[in-house]
Design an enzyme around this catalytic site. Structure first.
Site, mmCIF file in Angstrom:
data_model
loop_
_atom_site.group_PDB
_atom_site.id
_atom_site.type_symbol
_atom_site.label_atom_id
_atom_site.label_comp_id
_atom_site.label_asym_id
_atom_site.label_seq_id
_atom_site.Cartn_x
_atom_site.Cartn_y
_atom_site.Cartn_z
ATOM 1 N N ASP A 30 35.513 23.020 83.150
ATOM 2 C CA ASP A 30 34.009 22.527 82.936
ATOM 3 C C ASP A 30 33.671 21.962 84.364
ATOM 4 O O ASP A 30 34.321 21.333 85.002
ATOM 5 C CB ASP A 30 33.951 21.462 82.003
ATOM 6 C CG ASP A 30 32.667 21.282 81.269
ATOM 7 O OD1 ASP A 30 32.297 21.661 80.291
ATOM 8 O OD2 ASP A 30 31.877 20.574 81.883
ATOM 9 N N THR A 121 26.015 32.363 72.816
ATOM 10 C CA THR A 121 25.044 32.933 71.879
ATOM 11 C C THR A 121 23.894 33.551 72.849
ATOM 12 O O THR A 121 23.174 32.733 73.490
ATOM 13 C CB THR A 121 24.146 32.249 70.696
ATOM 14 O OG1 THR A 121 25.422 31.893 69.735
ATOM 15 C CG2 THR A 121 23.301 32.971 69.834
ATOM 16 N N GLU A 151 30.581 34.126 68.482
ATOM 17 C CA GLU A 151 31.403 32.982 67.804
ATOM 18 C C GLU A 151 30.316 32.381 66.564
ATOM 19 O O GLU A 151 29.376 32.143 66.648
ATOM 20 C CB GLU A 151 31.778 31.756 68.746
ATOM 21 C CG GLU A 151 32.429 30.790 67.928
ATOM 22 C CD GLU A 151 33.864 31.284 67.289
ATOM 23 O OE1 GLU A 151 34.632 31.875 67.990
ATOM 24 O OE2 GLU A 151 33.853 30.990 65.978
ATOM 25 N N CYS A 260 21.899 25.172 66.370
ATOM 26 C CA CYS A 260 21.893 26.665 66.424
ATOM 27 C C CYS A 260 20.734 27.114 65.553
ATOM 28 O O CYS A 260 20.055 27.916 66.141
ATOM 29 C CB CYS A 260 23.178 27.051 65.699
ATOM 30 S SG CYS A 260 24.555 26.956 66.590
HETATM 31 C C1 UDX Z 1 25.455 27.640 61.979
HETATM 32 C C2 UDX Z 1 26.238 28.934 61.390
HETATM 33 O O1 UDX Z 1 26.557 28.757 60.149
HETATM 34 C C3 UDX Z 1 27.444 29.274 62.469
HETATM 35 O O2 UDX Z 1 27.778 30.419 61.702
HETATM 36 C C4 UDX Z 1 26.883 29.479 63.743
HETATM 37 O O3 UDX Z 1 28.031 29.767 64.635
HETATM 38 C C5 UDX Z 1 26.143 28.107 64.249
HETATM 39 O O4 UDX Z 1 25.015 27.837 63.398
HETATM 40 P P1 UDX Z 1 25.911 25.090 61.824
HETATM 41 O O5 UDX Z 1 24.540 24.930 62.729
HETATM 42 O O6 UDX Z 1 27.259 24.345 62.575
HETATM 43 O O7 UDX Z 1 26.508 26.453 61.991
HETATM 44 O O8 UDX Z 1 25.868 24.478 60.442
HETATM 45 P P2 UDX Z 1 25.406 25.250 59.196
HETATM 46 O O9 UDX Z 1 26.700 24.674 58.153
HETATM 47 O O10 UDX Z 1 25.229 26.607 59.138
HETATM 48 O O11 UDX Z 1 24.055 24.485 58.547
HETATM 49 C C6 UDX Z 1 22.795 24.583 59.443
HETATM 50 C C7 UDX Z 1 21.845 23.891 58.791
HETATM 51 O O12 UDX Z 1 21.350 24.215 57.730
HETATM 52 C C8 UDX Z 1 22.164 22.435 58.365
HETATM 53 O O13 UDX Z 1 21.000 21.494 58.713
HETATM 54 C C9 UDX Z 1 22.358 22.403 56.886
HETATM 55 O O14 UDX Z 1 22.034 21.213 56.569
HETATM 56 C C10 UDX Z 1 21.171 23.391 56.403
HETATM 57 N N1 UDX Z 1 21.809 24.283 55.193
HETATM 58 C C11 UDX Z 1 22.927 24.666 55.109
HETATM 59 C C12 UDX Z 1 20.785 23.811 54.177
HETATM 60 O O15 UDX Z 1 19.800 23.283 54.242
HETATM 61 N N2 UDX Z 1 21.133 24.546 53.111
HETATM 62 C C13 UDX Z 1 22.040 25.191 52.933
HETATM 63 O O16 UDX Z 1 22.424 25.874 51.684
HETATM 64 C C14 UDX Z 1 23.084 25.402 53.895
#
Ligand code: UDX
Length: 432
Positions: A30, A121, A151, A260
């Site tokens: 890093d 990404t 990933e 993300c």
């Molecule tokens: C996401 C993807 O799931 C993952 O595969 C990718 O690598 C990165 O982006 P992450 O952002 O860590 O992961 O969280 P995730 O659990 O997917 O939730 C994202 C957002 O969606 C959160 O704000 C969560 O609260 C919301 N969410 C998720 C909902 O509002 N409803 C759901 O049913 C699921």
């Protein structure tokens, strides 16, 4: 195998730790010396369940080390992973300057054959640009191959996701590189999908956009439930029981956030436009997500009438539970809107208060020492993140502390019937 990971952020650090855990020799590089010093001292810059123990264990076993030297990483490794940030630009397109910089830094020190893997990404076709950059800056004329290996880990369960992935995607146009990648992932015993580089790059944006679409879909259905008296939880169970659809990512709420989804959906729209095939459907996904939060705030406004000087307790600041990440968190947007309208807000989050404060994300907000401390004398409680510990708090206790028994549950965390039995006025998403 000997592996180097450039970038010790979320993806880089968790990937490095998990690779070391299965027996590889990993050097994490890093350019932020402060971060490298912290990691060498055994401190983990992010909160992620299971990560700290895994890092300590593998540093102790001498399988995991940290440095600021790209040269050391490239010299001592067979495969170099690029896991640097790809932040959004104001127009939604991806800023690829960190990727370009990493490619140049690798090129300058590259002497012998290496596989360069893009884990960040990135837009489709980035692999070609990375290869061209390395070729241009590598005076030694060394052989190399570029591979795409997106990933899919989620924050909060990143270690589990990485150790037990649904699939591993390897985008490669060279057999030797593919063989090395398969060897790296052999210990994970997961299905491996080998594709061309462009398809692998596209899979990541298409997957995240589809998941966001699922969330906006159910959020829109929740509005129809509210208008018709149906219950979104029943509807989601009924839809999700169809194996072709699945129940995951059908939880209605205040919308998706995090570092993300918002960024990747904007990027995919920009990519589609750049390629002359504008993805209009995803613009609607964004619109529903934005207005989902506005509608929730409107409910609070409607019930409290005037927000000015109202004491409001907030449970949850992080964009989802089990993380300390508050970037692009809908909870933070809600807090700021309430403060802007003059409410007196006291917030509690099990892991997110320090970063919210450090990053100056919620100016004017008071922080509480516990969920119950937050609700003292409050005229309303807003649940913005579904931390498990919030669902274990007794309604009786809550009611005794609050000035008025009023709950706005933005994550459908509590049981409406029980809340009402205890005398609460209770609002949630898509259910009466
Ligand atoms: C996401 C993807 O799931 C993952 O595969 C990718 O690598 C990165 O982006 P992450 O952002 O860590 O992961 O969280 P995730 O659990 O997917 O939730 C994202 C957002 O969606 C959160 O704000 C969560 O609260 C919301 N969410 C998720 C909902 O509002 N409803 C759901 O049913 C699921």
């Amino acid at each position: 195998m000997k592996l180097c990971i450039i970038g010790s952020g979320y993806v880089g650090l968790v990937t490095g730790a998990c690779f070391a855990e299965v027996g590889h020799q990993v050097i994490c590089v890093d350019n932020d010396q402060r971060k490298v010093d912290m990691l060498i001292a055994g401190e983990i810059p992010i909160y992620e369940p299971l990560l700290e123990g895994m890092v300590h264990k593998n540093v102790g076993a001498k399988r995991l080390s940290f440095t600021n030297s790209v040269e050391k990483g490239v010299d001592e490794s067979e495969v170099i992973f690029i896991a640097v940030p790809t932040p959004p630009q104001p127009d939604g397109s991806v800023d690829l300057s960190y990727i370009e910089q990493a490619a140049r830094e690798i090129a300058v020190v590259l002497k012998d054959y290496r596989v360069i893997v893009d884990k960040s990404t990135v837009p489709v076709k980035t692999g070609e640009k990375v290869a061209a950059t390395i070729r241009r800056y590598n005076r030694a004329g060394a052989a190399f191959d570029v591979v795409s290996n997106p990933e899919f880990l989620r924050e909060g369960c990143a270690v589990g996701d990485l150790m037990n992935p649904d699939r591993i995607v390897i985008g490669s146009s060279n057999e030797q590189a593919t063989a090395l990648m398969k060897k790296i992932y052999e210990p994970f015993m997961a299905p491996i999908l080998v594709t061309d580089i462009s398809s692998a790059e596209l899979i990541k944006h298409a997957a995240n956009s589809f998941l966001a679409l699922k969330i906006s879909y159910i959020n829109m259905v929740s509005r129809i439930c509210e208008a018709s008296g149906a219950d979104i939880e029943n509807v989601a169970d009924g839809i999700g029981a169809d194996k072709r659809i699945g129940r995951n990512f059908l939880n209605a709420g205040i919308g998706y956030g995090g570092s993300c989804f918002p960024k990747d959906i904007a990027a995919f729209i920009a990519i589609s436009e750049h390629l002359g095939e504008p993805f209009e459907l995803l613009k609607e996904v964004q619109r529903i997500n934005r207005t989902q939060c506005d509608r929730f705030i409107a409910k609070i406004r409607e019930a409290l009438w005037v927000l000015k000087d109202k004491k409001i307790a907030i449970w949850g600041l992080t964009f989802k539970p089990d993380t300390d990440d508050v970037r692009s968190s809908v909870a933070i947007d809600i807090v700021n809107q309430l403060v802007a309208e003059g409410a007196i807000v006291r917030a509690y989050d099990p892991k997110g208060m320090e970063k919210s404060q450090q990053m100056g994300l919620v100016p004017g907000v008071g922080f509480a020492s516990s969920p119950l401390d937050a609700v003292q004398d409050a005229e309303a409680l807003v649940i913005a993140t579904e931390w498990k510990e919030f669902s274990n708090i007794g309604f009786q206790e809550l009611k005794a502390l609050m000035h008025t028994p009023l709950i706005f549950d933005g994550r459908n965390l509590l049981d409406p019937l029980v809340a009402r039995q205890f005398g609460f006025t209770y609002y949630s998403i898509g259910r009466a």
